[in-house]
Scaffold this motif. Structure first.
Motif, PDB file in Angstrom:
ATOM      1  N   GLY A  69       4.401   3.599   0.724  1.00 14.12           N
ATOM      2  CA  GLY A  69       2.978   3.835   0.881  1.00 14.12           C
ATOM      3  C   GLY A  69       2.443   3.344   2.209  1.00 14.12           C
ATOM      4  N   VAL A  70       2.885   2.168   2.645  1.00 13.42           N
ATOM      5  CA  VAL A  70       2.423   1.634   3.936  1.00 13.42           C
ATOM      6  C   VAL A  70       2.957   2.470   5.090  1.00 13.42           C
ATOM      7  CG1 VAL A  70       2.514  -0.381   5.463  1.00 13.42           C
ATOM      8  CG2 VAL A  70       2.129  -0.685   3.014  1.00 13.42           C
ATOM      9  N   GLU A  71       4.174   2.978   4.984  1.00 11.59           N
ATOM     10  CA  GLU A  71       4.719   3.829   6.036  1.00 11.59           C
ATOM     11  C   GLU A  71       3.924   5.129   6.139  1.00 11.59           C
ATOM     12  OE1 GLU A  71       6.788   5.394   9.107  1.00 11.59           O
ATOM     13  OE2 GLU A  71       6.713   3.329   8.388  1.00 11.59           O
ATOM     14  N   ARG A  72       3.579   5.729   5.030  1.00  9.32           N
ATOM     15  CA  ARG A  72       2.740   6.930   5.066  1.00  9.32           C
ATOM     16  C   ARG A  72       1.349   6.597   5.594  1.00  9.32           C
ATOM     17  NH1 ARG A  72       4.149  11.479   1.780  1.00  9.32           N
ATOM     18  NH2 ARG A  72       6.234  11.262   0.876  1.00  9.32           N
ATOM     19  N   ARG A  95       0.741   4.392   7.862  1.00  5.88           N
ATOM     20  CA  ARG A  95       0.893   4.270   9.315  1.00  5.88           C
ATOM     21  C   ARG A  95       0.897   5.632   9.985  1.00  5.88           C
ATOM     22  NH1 ARG A  95       4.502   4.337  13.329  1.00  5.88           N
ATOM     23  NH2 ARG A  95       6.093   5.180  11.948  1.00  5.88           N
ATOM     24  N   GLN A  96       1.461   6.637   9.333  1.00  9.80           N
ATOM     25  CA  GLN A  96       1.521   7.973   9.910  1.00  9.80           C
ATOM     26  C   GLN A  96       0.162   8.662   9.921  1.00  9.80           C
ATOM     27  OE1 GLN A  96       4.522  10.010   7.666  1.00  9.80           O
ATOM     28  NE2 GLN A  96       6.159   8.596   8.291  1.00  9.80           N
ATOM     29  N   GLY A  97      -0.765   8.219   9.104  1.00  6.95           N
ATOM     30  CA  GLY A  97      -2.121   8.737   9.123  1.00  6.95           C
ATOM     31  C   GLY A  97      -2.386   9.808   8.089  1.00  6.95           C
ATOM     32  N   LEU A  98      -3.676  10.111   7.914  1.00  7.22           N
ATOM     33  CA  LEU A  98      -4.150  11.111   6.950  1.00  7.22           C
ATOM     34  C   LEU A  98      -3.634  10.803   5.551  1.00  7.22           C
ATOM     35  CD1 LEU A  98      -3.804  14.410   9.028  1.00  7.22           C
ATOM     36  CD2 LEU A  98      -5.847  13.019   8.653  1.00  7.22           C
ATOM     37  N   PHE A  99      -3.694   9.515   5.177  1.00  8.77           N
ATOM     38  CA  PHE A  99      -3.139   9.066   3.904  1.00  8.77           C
ATOM     39  C   PHE A  99      -3.963   7.872   3.435  1.00  8.77           C
ATOM     40  CE2 PHE A  99      -0.192   6.545   1.315  1.00  8.77           C
ATOM     41  CZ  PHE A  99       0.340   7.519   0.477  1.00  8.77           C
ATOM     42  N   ALA A 100      -4.525   7.960   2.235  1.00  3.71           N
ATOM     43  CA  ALA A 100      -5.305   6.873   1.638  1.00  3.71           C
ATOM     44  C   ALA A 100      -4.505   6.270   0.492  1.00  3.71           C
ATOM     45  CB  ALA A 100      -6.656   7.388   1.144  1.00  3.71           C
ATOM     46  N   PHE A 101      -4.377   4.934   0.481  1.00  2.07           N
ATOM     47  CA  PHE A 101      -3.484   4.232  -0.443  1.00  2.07           C
ATOM     48  C   PHE A 101      -4.290   3.224  -1.239  1.00  2.07           C
ATOM     49  CE2 PHE A 101       0.383   1.377  -1.050  1.00  2.07           C
ATOM     50  CZ  PHE A 101       0.977   2.239  -1.951  1.00  2.07           C
ATOM     51  N   HIS A 102      -4.276   3.342  -2.581  1.00  2.00           N
ATOM     52  CA  HIS A 102      -5.026   2.438  -3.465  1.00  2.00           C
ATOM     53  C   HIS A 102      -4.103   1.320  -3.929  1.00  2.00           C
ATOM     54  CE1 HIS A 102      -7.226   1.187  -7.185  1.00  2.00           C
ATOM     55  NE2 HIS A 102      -8.245   1.350  -6.357  1.00  2.00           N
ATOM     56  N   SER A 103      -4.441   0.095  -3.510  1.00  2.00           N
ATOM     57  CA  SER A 103      -3.575  -1.036  -3.842  1.00  2.00           C
ATOM     58  C   SER A 103      -4.345  -2.333  -3.621  1.00  2.00           C
ATOM     59  CB  SER A 103      -2.323  -1.013  -2.951  1.00  2.00           C
ATOM     60  OG  SER A 103      -1.558  -2.176  -3.108  1.00  2.00           O
ATOM     61  N   VAL A 104      -3.712  -3.441  -4.033  1.00  2.00           N
ATOM     62  CA  VAL A 104      -4.241  -4.761  -3.694  1.00  2.00           C
ATOM     63  C   VAL A 104      -4.130  -4.935  -2.183  1.00  2.00           C
ATOM     64  CG1 VAL A 104      -3.938  -7.238  -4.004  1.00  2.00           C
ATOM     65  CG2 VAL A 104      -3.592  -5.705  -5.931  1.00  2.00           C
ATOM     66  N   MET A 105      -5.226  -5.281  -1.555  1.00  2.00           N
ATOM     67  CA  MET A 105      -5.266  -5.271  -0.091  1.00  2.00           C
ATOM     68  C   MET A 105      -4.313  -6.293   0.530  1.00  2.00           C
ATOM     69  SD  MET A 105      -9.250  -4.650   0.856  1.00  2.00           S
ATOM     70  CE  MET A 105      -9.708  -6.296   0.324  1.00  2.00           C
ATOM     71  N   GLU A 106      -4.164  -7.451  -0.115  1.00  2.00           N
ATOM     72  CA  GLU A 106      -3.353  -8.507   0.481  1.00  2.00           C
ATOM     73  C   GLU A 106      -1.902  -8.057   0.677  1.00  2.00           C
ATOM     74  OE1 GLU A 106      -5.532  -8.886  -1.835  1.00  2.00           O
ATOM     75  OE2 GLU A 106      -6.979 -10.301  -0.973  1.00  2.00           O
ATOM     76  N   SER A 107      -1.338  -7.381  -0.311  1.00  2.00           N
ATOM     77  CA  SER A 107       0.049  -6.916  -0.197  1.00  2.00           C
ATOM     78  C   SER A 107       0.189  -5.884   0.916  1.00  2.00           C
ATOM     79  CB  SER A 107       0.520  -6.322  -1.527  1.00  2.00           C
ATOM     80  OG  SER A 107       0.475  -7.274  -2.562  1.00  2.00           O
ATOM     81  N   LEU A 147     -14.401  10.299   1.135  1.00  2.00           N
ATOM     82  CA  LEU A 147     -12.953  10.264   0.962  1.00  2.00           C
ATOM     83  C   LEU A 147     -12.494  11.336  -0.031  1.00  2.00           C
ATOM     84  CD1 LEU A 147     -10.203   8.884   1.424  1.00  2.00           C
ATOM     85  CD2 LEU A 147     -10.769   7.325  -0.452  1.00  2.00           C
ATOM     86  N   ALA A 148     -13.255  11.514  -1.111  1.00  2.00           N
ATOM     87  CA  ALA A 148     -12.869  12.487  -2.134  1.00  2.00           C
ATOM     88  C   ALA A 148     -12.853  13.911  -1.593  1.00  2.00           C
ATOM     89  CB  ALA A 148     -13.815  12.386  -3.331  1.00  2.00           C
ATOM     90  N   HIS A 149     -13.728  14.216  -0.645  1.00  2.00           N
ATOM     91  CA  HIS A 149     -13.819  15.569  -0.112  1.00  2.00           C
ATOM     92  C   HIS A 149     -13.123  15.721   1.244  1.00  2.00           C
ATOM     93  CE1 HIS A 149     -17.249  15.375  -2.975  1.00  2.00           C
ATOM     94  NE2 HIS A 149     -16.888  16.616  -3.238  1.00  2.00           N
ATOM     95  N   SER A 150     -12.352  14.715   1.640  1.00  2.00           N
ATOM     96  CA  SER A 150     -11.619  14.800   2.898  1.00  2.00           C
ATOM     97  C   SER A 150     -10.297  15.536   2.685  1.00  2.00           C
ATOM     98  CB  SER A 150     -11.364  13.399   3.447  1.00  2.00           C
ATOM     99  OG  SER A 150     -10.439  12.699   2.627  1.00  2.00           O
ATOM    100  N   LYS A 151      -9.622  15.811   3.793  1.00  2.00           N
ATOM    101  CA  LYS A 151      -8.343  16.508   3.739  1.00  2.00           C
ATOM    102  C   LYS A 151      -7.165  15.536   3.643  1.00  2.00           C
ATOM    103  CE  LYS A 151     -10.126  20.373   6.454  1.00  2.00           C
ATOM    104  NZ  LYS A 151      -9.968  21.172   7.698  1.00  2.00           N
ATOM    105  N   MET A 152      -7.462  14.262   3.433  1.00  2.00           N
ATOM    106  CA  MET A 152      -6.412  13.254   3.335  1.00  2.00           C
ATOM    107  C   MET A 152      -5.619  13.401   2.041  1.00  2.00           C
ATOM    108  SD  MET A 152      -7.846   9.615   4.670  1.00  2.00           S
ATOM    109  CE  MET A 152      -8.011   9.247   6.392  1.00  2.00           C
ATOM    110  N   THR A 153      -4.386  12.913   2.087  1.00  2.00           N
ATOM    111  CA  THR A 153      -3.605  12.740   0.863  1.00  2.00           C
ATOM    112  C   THR A 153      -4.040  11.436   0.210  1.00  2.00           C
ATOM    113  OG1 THR A 153      -1.720  13.906   1.812  1.00  2.00           O
ATOM    114  CG2 THR A 153      -1.299  12.507  -0.097  1.00  2.00           C
ATOM    115  N   ILE A 154      -4.477  11.494  -1.033  1.00  2.00           N
ATOM    116  CA  ILE A 154      -4.938  10.304  -1.756  1.00  2.00           C
ATOM    117  C   ILE A 154      -3.841   9.885  -2.721  1.00  2.00           C
ATOM    118  CG2 ILE A 154      -6.742   9.353  -3.220  1.00  2.00           C
ATOM    119  CD1 ILE A 154      -8.644  11.400  -2.166  1.00  2.00           C
ATOM    120  N   ALA A 155      -3.417   8.627  -2.621  1.00  2.00           N
ATOM    121  CA  ALA A 155      -2.300   8.130  -3.426  1.00  2.00           C
ATOM    122  C   ALA A 155      -2.610   6.717  -3.903  1.00  2.00           C
ATOM    123  CB  ALA A 155      -1.014   8.158  -2.611  1.00  2.00           C
TER     124      ALA A 155
END
Length: 598
Positions: free
Chosen positions: A470-473, A475-487, A421-429
């Motif tokens: 964050g969830v909308e981004r 859904r669009q893809g190429l986006f990693a979101f750090h959060s509590v999974m349940e929410s 994940l760290a070396h991917s081309k994704m946006t990490i947020a």
């Protein structure tokens, strides 16, 4: 002078008292009835030296360790200590005032002689801080009979209660209904217990949490689930529930605690919301049980296969590609032989193959790509051969095209670890809440520091977003979101299509254990709350509450194909192939011009 001698003798007889065998046998029976590892500590015992030696010898013969003094060496032996105090001794008050030892895990046995003179007023025992976790037994001797009772206070400001424990008359009879302290002390008689609730997502949770109305569950699900479990534990203990709110879990900065941990450390709260255990927090609180399991991870959709692989080489295996190349070579050679025979018999025309290897390969390539060619065989044998080649390669072309269409819409399985994940081309947020700013920054290893720099670069704005954005981004893809999974998953269930749920992936950043309930380290209610949480868990109530609040990872129920647009990144290998072809053609053109000039 004679009177002084009498008074001195009178005082001395109470300074050193002879003990009969009844007292010794009672103590041995009491320890045996405890049925647990015991080391008897007799501080300031005023018996005669010979009697103490005989007493300790009898204990040793019975397999009981004993000591006239106690030197604290390790807390690992605390659960085995039983302090014995004789109220007839002059220094009984000193023996009872050992700082912090009138509570769990220490045990006390205090002997009071109802007939003999006592140097210590037994009424003072009711003023001692014998809180809910104290195991303090008062033995009142009246002749040959000894009556046992337990003293404790449900709260520090409340009255002291005395409960019968048993009696001794040659034989010790234990009259306790339950040996477990939880069952004997679980009623704290309305004493207020306060819980510190961490609210970070929305201030509306301050209204919804105490009412347990299950509204806006995607805001602060950890605090709401924890409060429901703790509220039930309060009811089991007959405690008056109180609550306070904090906007931070609690971190140590410049020697000072903040947030919920500070509320526990200063006594504003008795216990807090589920949180991750750390070595720093262990110096202030005790972690009991996990009542609301939650995970904080990176959640993302696996990138399309075309972003990480050359999909134009994937439809066929290596053996199929080799067979295709062999078929191409055989077809070219066959067409070459047929064209040479036609040239010898019919001569050369403009639309006829001239018998060169270039024309043969061009015709075979046209058949392989299902395209036409301006040159073709004129004889029946050559045309039948061309028909066979086109028919044979048509199925291959159809299979290849179908696989390409599928692979253009297929997700990859390329990111499984934090390093990938760290070396991917994704946006990490990350979710824009307090704990992310502390947790992500606190990591020291190189890989996690790299991820933090991608979330919050040194120049420019950091990638911190609200839950909805964050969830909308996501859904669009190429986006990693750090959060509590349940929410996140609750919001995913509301906004994602069924086909968009199939490629969700999780990667753990913290690698932490399950969170636990923190309780003030010196709280007298630690054991009561710990057992209450265990009973809630074992009865299934905790699981039922968790299912009402938490949302699991969405299941992929329909793995059907859906329309998706194809962009330039998907066609990158084709575009590169075309560019290489244009460059090659230009080079060949220049070479041809030079040859012609020469």
């Amino acid at each position: 002078m004679f009177k002084r001698i009498i008074l001195f003798s009178f005082s001395l007889c109470y300074l050193v008292l002879a003990k009969d065998q009844i007292t010794v046998n009672f103590i041995k029976s009491f320890i045996a009835n405890e049925n647990k590892p015991t080391m008897l500590v007799c501080n300031n015992l005023c018996w005669r030296k010979s009697e103490k030696i005989a007493f300790f010898k009898e204990l040793s013969d019975a397999g009981i360790r004993s000591s006239s003094v106690f030197i604290e060496r390790s807390s690992l032996q605390d659960h085995a200590l039983l302090y014995f105090v004789d109220l007839t001794c002059p220094l009984a008050d000193v023996a009872l005032n050992i700082s912090g030892h009138l509570r769990f895990p220490y045990r006390w046995l205090v002997l009071h002689h109802k007939i003999n003179h006592n140097n210590y007023d037994v009424k003072n025992l009711w003023n001692l801080p014998l809180l809910a976790d104290s195991e303090f037994v008062l033995a009142i001797r009246n002749g040959d009979n000894i009556t046992l009772s337990e003293l404790h206070k449900p709260s520090s400001n409340g009255p002291t209660y005395s409960n019968p424990r048993g009696y001794y008359n040659d034989i010790l009879v234990d009259t306790r209904t339950n040996r477990e302290m939880f069952r004997r002390r679980k009623d704290i008689m309305g004493h207020p217990l306060t819980m510190a609730n961490v609210i970070q997502d929305s201030n509306s949770s301050i209204y919804h949490l105490p009412r347990e109305n299950r509204l806006e569950l995607y805001h602060d699900p950890i605090a709401k689930s924890s409060w429901m479990n703790v509220h039930i534990a309060f009811q089991m203990l007959n405690a008056t529930p109180r609550y306070i709110f904090s906007h931070r879990w609690g971190y140590k900065r410049n020697g000072q605690w903040s947030g919920m941990i500070n509320d526990l450390n200063t006594g504003r709260a008795d216990l807090g919301t589920n949180c991750v255990a750390s070595s720093d927090r262990l110096s202030v609180v005790v972690f009991t049980d996990s009542i609301s399991k939650f995970k904080v991870k990176f959640i993302f959709r696996q990138p399309p296969l075309s972003y990480v692989s050359n999909i134009f080489t994937l439809p066929f295996s290596f053996n199929v590609w080799m067979a295709t190349i062999l078929t191409f070579i055989i077809s070219s050679v066959t067409v070459l032989l047929a064209s040479k025979l036609e040239t010898l018999s019919l001569g050369k025309t403009q639309s006829q193959l001239d018998g060169s290897i270039g024309d043969a390969m061009l015709l075979t390539m046209s058949a392989l790509s299902q395209q036409g060619c301006s040159k073709e065989p004129k004889k029946l044998s050559g045309r039948i051969m061309l028909f066979v080649i086109f028919t044979a390669l048509m199925a291959l072309y159809a299979a290849y095209s179908a696989n390409i269409v599928v692979l253009l819409q297929a997700p990859s399985n390329s990111i499984k670890t934090l390093e990938q994940l760290a070396h991917s081309k994704m946006t990490i947020a990350a979710l824009d809440v307090d704990y992310n700013h502390f947790v992500l920054k606190a990591q020291k290893d190189q890989l996690r520091r790299l991820i933090y720099k991608r979330i919050k670069p040194e120049k420019g704005e950091g990638h911190f977003y609200s839950l909805n954005e964050g969830v909308e981004r996501l859904r669009q893809g190429l986006f990693a979101f750090h959060s509590v999974m349940e929410s996140v998953y609750r919001r995913v269930e509301e906004t994602f299509l069924e086909t968009e749920k199939c490629d969700l992936m999780e990667v753990d950043f913290m690698n932490a254990l399950d969170p636990f309930v923190p309780i003030y380290k010196h709280s007298p209610y630690i054991e009561l709350l710990r057992v209450a949480f265990k009973r809630i868990h074992e009865s299934g109530i905790q699981m039922a509450l968790q299912k009402r609040i938490d949302v699991p990872k969405p299941r992929c129920t329909e793995k059907m194909s859906a329309f998706s647009s194809v962009g330039l990144p998907n066609l990158r290998p084709v575009l590169l192939f075309m560019m290489y072809g244009i460059i090659a053609s230009i080079v060949i053109l220049v070479i041809e011009i030079l040859v012609h000039k020469m």
